[in-house]
Design an enzyme around this catalytic site. Structure first.
Site, PDB file in Angstrom:
ATOM      1  N   ASP A  64       0.881  -1.156   0.000  1.00 56.75           N
ATOM      2  CA  ASP A  64       0.000   0.000   0.000  1.00 56.75           C
ATOM      3  C   ASP A  64       0.934   1.225   0.000  1.00 56.75           C
ATOM      4  O   ASP A  64       2.122   1.085   0.339  1.00 56.75           O
ATOM      5  CB  ASP A  64      -0.851  -0.064   1.277  1.00 56.75           C
ATOM      6  N   ASP A  66      -0.016   5.029   1.002  1.00 59.67           N
ATOM      7  CA  ASP A  66      -0.182   6.070   2.018  1.00 59.67           C
ATOM      8  C   ASP A  66      -0.172   5.481   3.431  1.00 59.67           C
ATOM      9  O   ASP A  66      -0.935   4.571   3.735  1.00 59.67           O
ATOM     10  CB  ASP A  66      -1.487   6.830   1.766  1.00 59.67           C
ATOM     11  N   ASP A 378      -1.249  -0.522   6.084  1.00 54.45           N
ATOM     12  CA  ASP A 378      -1.350   0.113   7.403  1.00 54.45           C
ATOM     13  C   ASP A 378      -2.772   0.055   7.943  1.00 54.45           C
ATOM     14  O   ASP A 378      -3.009   0.398   9.094  1.00 54.45           O
ATOM     15  CB  ASP A 378      -0.954   1.591   7.294  1.00 54.45           C
TER      16      ASP A 378
END
Ligand code: U5P
Length: 542
Positions: A64, A66, A378
């Protein structure tokens, strides 16, 4: 800052993280070797394992972007989101202008909290969904209110949408804080919030305004102008990606950000700076990946039944080119059709897509079994839970908060040992008192014996109160060392927090930074520690 909320906001020192940022100077023993003399890895950078994972079986590692590859600086990035949201609330949604004077304490909220939208409460709960800490806005609920509202076990089963929302991404800290401010404001100024706007509507407004800031350029234009102000530099990302690729793994990026923004952020993270500090955007960073999918619309991307169209992105113009479910109808540059690995296993140039679903990705990378993929993200819900549950990908969760949590666990190890001893002592005394009281009630004693036992009981009760007080005191101090309001991220009292429980269930691995992967062999066999049931603890083998 909003009145009535008495935390120190602004300035250099965050007010809610104890000792934050104080660790760089001193030599602290976070590094040690195993008793067998194994390699030393700083505890703050270790990869922790919930479920066995043999990297030899992994053929593709995905990321991922961001808050996974790109760690935003909350003090600038989330403050920007906060300020933009306030402006939208005031100018677009008619909230009072005095909101413009509010400011954001980025240290106040933590991940894992649950917002009770209807009641305006913020909750921290354990893995059994027992609410241990509860605030209404910024005001702590009395124990009685807390038990009356959340004590019923039936209510505990329903801490879900639409009435509740879990703060499980770092993006959500600003909106949670603003929600608490608005609750406080509405309680103190009932006439100032438009009629019919209750706590739940306020939350909805905040959520919509935050989301708009992410989509209408409020945030991204500012980041594009000066990425260094908003994103932490991490020079170990490129070596980590190189290491994975040299080991023969395919690497890919799946992000919800669109191509233009993805290119800016990845340029910042992967390209070395020129001498005068200026950066120019190019596409060189694509050499570290086989496939990039921007605008992926996770979590629905993970459902293969999601028939979202896959578009190829023309890099310079950002133009989207139609593909026929992964087979390009138009060729872009010198890039080749699927799959991304040639018959000889040689890597071809990375291609960039928008949309699509996991089926497209598997085809592009020639993935035969989803258990061959490791995905690093995250967001428990958007990245980890869905990819693991729906798809069977192996998962690694990035938890930046872990670095500080582990430091404190180390620093507080004597206090925590003391706490355990006090807790055991309290329990032992309570058992003794109980036993004595039952004896006094049912056994046949002379009056003199009864008096003796009674005074023994009183002495024990006095001792218990002292131990209990000392325990509570030490527990409070320990709690506040982690976070003044919410305590330890991974614990609620002596139980794992709801957040920790989800990490344990859904993340095969977890670590503080994505680049920690480079500290381990790309062929490492990650093994979890042995599980223990409570009945095993007193008879643990040495
Ligand atoms: N984002 C939104 N709305 C939000 C929070 C985040 O659109 O409320 C965007 C971020 O700006 C970023 C993307 O572009 O979602 C996160 O993508 P990912 O890299 O984590 O998949």
């Amino acid at each position: 800052m909003e009145k009535g909320h008495e935390t120190a906001v602004g300035g250099d020192k965050p007010s809610h993280f104890a000792n934050m940022g104080s660790t760089d100077g001193g030599q602290k023993p976070y590094v040690w070797s195993s008793p067998q003399g194994g390699c030393k890895i700083d505890l703050r950078k270790q990869i922790f394992c919930n479920r066995s994972l043999n990297m030899k079986n992994i053929v593709a590692v995905g990321f991922d972007m961001d808050y996974t590859l790109a760690q935003y600086k909350p003090e600038t990035f989330e403050s920007l989101a906060y300020d933009g949201t306030i402006r939208k609330l005031v100018y677009d949604l008619g909230y009072p202008r005095e909101l413009l004077n509010w400011s954001f304490d980025w240290t106040y909220m933590v991940r894992g909290l649950v917002l009770d939208k209807k009641r305006g409460n913020i909750l921290k709960m354990d893995r059994h969904k027992y609410v241990k800490v509860a605030y209404h806005g910024f005001k702590e609920l009395s124990k009685e209110d807390k038990v009356n509202t959340y004590g019923n076990t039936l209510i505990r089963d329903s801490f879900d949408e639409p009435d509740y929302i879990i703060i499980d991404t770092l993006f959500a800290l600003a909106e949670a804080y603003m929600f608490a401010q608005l609750v406080d404001f509405k309680d103190k100024n009932p006439g100032k919030i438009p009629e019919g706007v209750d706590y739940a509507v306020m939350y909805k407004d905040v959520r919509a305004a935050v989301d708009l800031c992410h989509r209408d350029g409020t945030l991204k234009q500012m980041v594009a102008k000066d990425p260094q102000r908003y994103i932490n530099e991490d020079t170990s990302i490129v070596p980590m990606l190189k290491m994975l690729r040299d080991s023969g793994r395919a690497t890919f990026l799946v992000t919800n950000s669109l191509w233009d923004y993805t290119n800016i952020v990845m340029n910042f993270l992967c390209e070395s700076r020129t001498v005068d500090g200026s950066r120019k955007c190019n596409f060189d960073w694509l050499k570290y990946f086989d496939v990039v999918i921007s605008g992926s619309a996770k979590p629905s991307f993970f459902h293969d039944c999601n028939r979202a169209n896959l578009f190829e992105v023309e890099l310079e113009s950002g133009m989207l080119i139609n593909t026929d479910n992964g087979s390009p109808m138009a060729q872009v540059g010198s890039s080749s059709p699927t799959p991304m690995l040639s018959l000889k296993g040689q890597k071809k140039a990375c291609r960039v897509f928008q949309g699509g679903s996991v089926g497209h990705l598997h085809k592009l990378l020639s993935i035969e079994s989803s258990s061959q993929v490791l995905y690093v993200g995250d967001h428990i819900y958007g990245d980890i839970l869905r990819s693991k549950k729906v798809l069977g990908w192996r998962t690694m969760l990035v938890v930046p908060e872990l670095e500080r949590e582990v430091e404190l666990l180390w620093e507080l190890r004597d206090t925590r040992k003391q706490l355990r001893l006090l807790r055991n002592e309290r329990d032992l005394i309570e058992d003794k008192i109980h036993h004595l009281k039952w004896s006094l009630k049912y056994d046949d004693f002379s009056t003199v014996e009864k008096q003796k036992l009674s005074s023994e009981c009183n002495a024990l009760e006095f001792q218990r109160d002292q131990v209990r007080f000392a325990h509570q005191q030490a527990q409070r101090e320990c709690h506040q060392m982690f976070h003044k309001i919410w305590g330890q991220l991974m614990k609620t009292g002596y139980q794992n927090s709801r957040f920790a429980h989800q990490v344990e269930r859904f993340a095969c691995l977890y670590t503080s930074q994505v680049s920690n992967l480079s500290l381990y062999s790309p062929d490492k066999y990650y093994r979890p520690s042995e599980d223990y049931m409570p009945h095993e603890f007193d008879i643990l083998p040495l």
